[in-house]
Design an enzyme around this catalytic site. Sequence first.
Site, short mmCIF file in Angstrom:
data_model
loop_
_atom_site.label_atom_id
_atom_site.label_comp_id
_atom_site.label_asym_id
_atom_site.label_seq_id
_atom_site.Cartn_x
_atom_site.Cartn_y
_atom_site.Cartn_z
N LEU A 43 49.52 45.98 34.16
CA LEU A 43 49.62 47.44 34.11
C LEU A 43 50.46 47.98 35.26
O LEU A 43 50.44 47.43 36.37
CB LEU A 43 48.21 48.06 34.18
CG LEU A 43 47.22 47.74 33.05
CD1 LEU A 43 45.84 48.29 33.39
CD2 LEU A 43 47.70 48.31 31.72
N GLU A 92 52.41 44.06 48.49
CA GLU A 92 51.27 44.47 47.68
C GLU A 92 49.94 44.52 48.48
O GLU A 92 49.16 45.45 48.35
CB GLU A 92 51.17 43.47 46.52
CG GLU A 92 50.13 43.74 45.52
CD GLU A 92 50.24 42.76 44.35
OE1 GLU A 92 51.26 42.05 44.20
OE2 GLU A 92 49.27 42.71 43.58
N MET A 138 41.99 36.67 32.33
CA MET A 138 41.12 35.67 31.69
C MET A 138 40.20 36.35 30.67
O MET A 138 39.95 35.79 29.59
CB MET A 138 40.29 34.95 32.75
CG MET A 138 39.38 33.89 32.18
SD MET A 138 38.64 32.90 33.49
CE MET A 138 37.35 32.06 32.57
P1 ATP Z 1 48.14 41.72 39.22
O1 ATP Z 1 47.72 42.58 40.39
O2 ATP Z 1 47.32 40.48 39.10
O3 ATP Z 1 49.63 41.52 39.17
P2 ATP Z 1 47.72 44.12 37.62
O4 ATP Z 1 48.04 44.88 38.86
O5 ATP Z 1 48.48 44.47 36.41
O6 ATP Z 1 47.84 42.54 37.87
P3 ATP Z 1 45.24 45.51 37.14
O7 ATP Z 1 46.02 46.64 36.56
O8 ATP Z 1 44.44 45.81 38.35
O9 ATP Z 1 46.16 44.25 37.35
O10 ATP Z 1 44.24 44.92 36.04
C1 ATP Z 1 44.70 44.35 34.83
C2 ATP Z 1 43.51 44.11 33.92
O11 ATP Z 1 42.91 45.35 33.60
C3 ATP Z 1 43.82 43.47 32.60
O12 ATP Z 1 43.89 42.06 32.69
C4 ATP Z 1 42.64 43.93 31.74
O13 ATP Z 1 41.54 43.07 31.93
C5 ATP Z 1 42.28 45.29 32.34
N1 ATP Z 1 42.71 46.47 31.58
C6 ATP Z 1 42.19 47.72 31.74
N2 ATP Z 1 42.75 48.60 30.92
C7 ATP Z 1 43.67 47.92 30.19
C8 ATP Z 1 44.59 48.31 29.17
N3 ATP Z 1 44.67 49.56 28.72
N4 ATP Z 1 45.40 47.35 28.67
C9 ATP Z 1 45.35 46.10 29.11
N5 ATP Z 1 44.49 45.68 30.08
C10 ATP Z 1 43.66 46.57 30.62
MG MG Z 2 47.66 44.52 40.88
#
Ligand code: ATP
Ligand code: MG
Length: 267
Positions: free
Chosen positions: A11, A70, A123
């Site tokens: 995200l 980050e 996961m």
């Molecule tokens: P990283 O920091 O590991 O690069 P990220 O910053 O993208 O990843 P977050 O945004 O904190 O990580 O969390 C991603 C997780 O949030 C997904 O793996 C899923 O479990 C959850 N999630 C919550 N809302 C959604 C959504 N609308 N679509 C997909 N995943 C979602």
């Molecule tokens: Mg992140």
Amino acid sequence: MKFGIDAGGTLVKMVKEENNQRFYSKYLSTEIEEVAEMLKQFPEAEVALTGGKATYLQSLIPQEAFQSIEFDATFKGIQTFLKQYQHPLENYIFTNVGTGTSIHHVERDKQERAGGTGAGGGMIQGLGYLLTGETDFERLVTLAAQGDRDNIDLKVKHIYKGDKTPIPGELTAANFGRVLHTKDHVTYSDADKLAAAVGVVGETVTTVSIHAAREFNAEYVVYIGSSFLGNDLLKEVVMRYTVLRGFRPYFIENGEYSGALGTLKLM
Ligand code: ATP
Ligand code: MG
């Protein structure tokens, strides 16, 4: 106008500050080009980036953006939120349950990475799909909350049948470890399987966090990350497990925006 953007593995989180007001929004990382199109509408805006896809996003936008690491950005964001919510902490662990999970120790104004685990939001999505075919995150977590993992997970008390247990009987001895004991007389619904998937992620994340908390003599574990969004079951598992192991959990409201807010504040 200022934008703080954390472009993560799953995200993109965005914080916009304008006239002393803060606006939060998020997009799928697969739609990062749309985020860039939106930023092109505001060529005069100040932009701060962080996250694994920050450099890629920079290549798509006209602004010369500020970039931060980050972990530093996330820490700055957490400190900003803790101050805003008047919940001061000096020595604590923070655990970011994103696509993957990253664990950090904070002592006053210094953060240091203390570990991590591949068990996290990615996961839940991947294992959830393999078990049930469900790809929609909201449906997945709604279903998980209706499930029961009693017939799937083996608890310490199941092994010590009636005997006194050397550790709390409610602790999970083996995630998914009860399946071969129950398979002949029960059927497992999709909800049950998803509850067990959320369970193994929550318990793994908590176990690793708690080892860090013990090592650094910290009382609190602060949990952030989009994996908790709408996911009350994950929150409950993590909360219950943290308390059961003798530590104090703290969930930050809007905590998934810590990286985005932090990089904006570091600019
Ligand atoms: P990283 O920091 O590991 O690069 P990220 O910053 O993208 O990843 P977050 O945004 O904190 O990580 O969390 C991603 C997780 O949030 C997904 O793996 C899923 O479990 C959850 N999630 C919550 N809302 C959604 C959504 N609308 N679509 C997909 N995943 C979602
Ligand atoms: Mg992140």
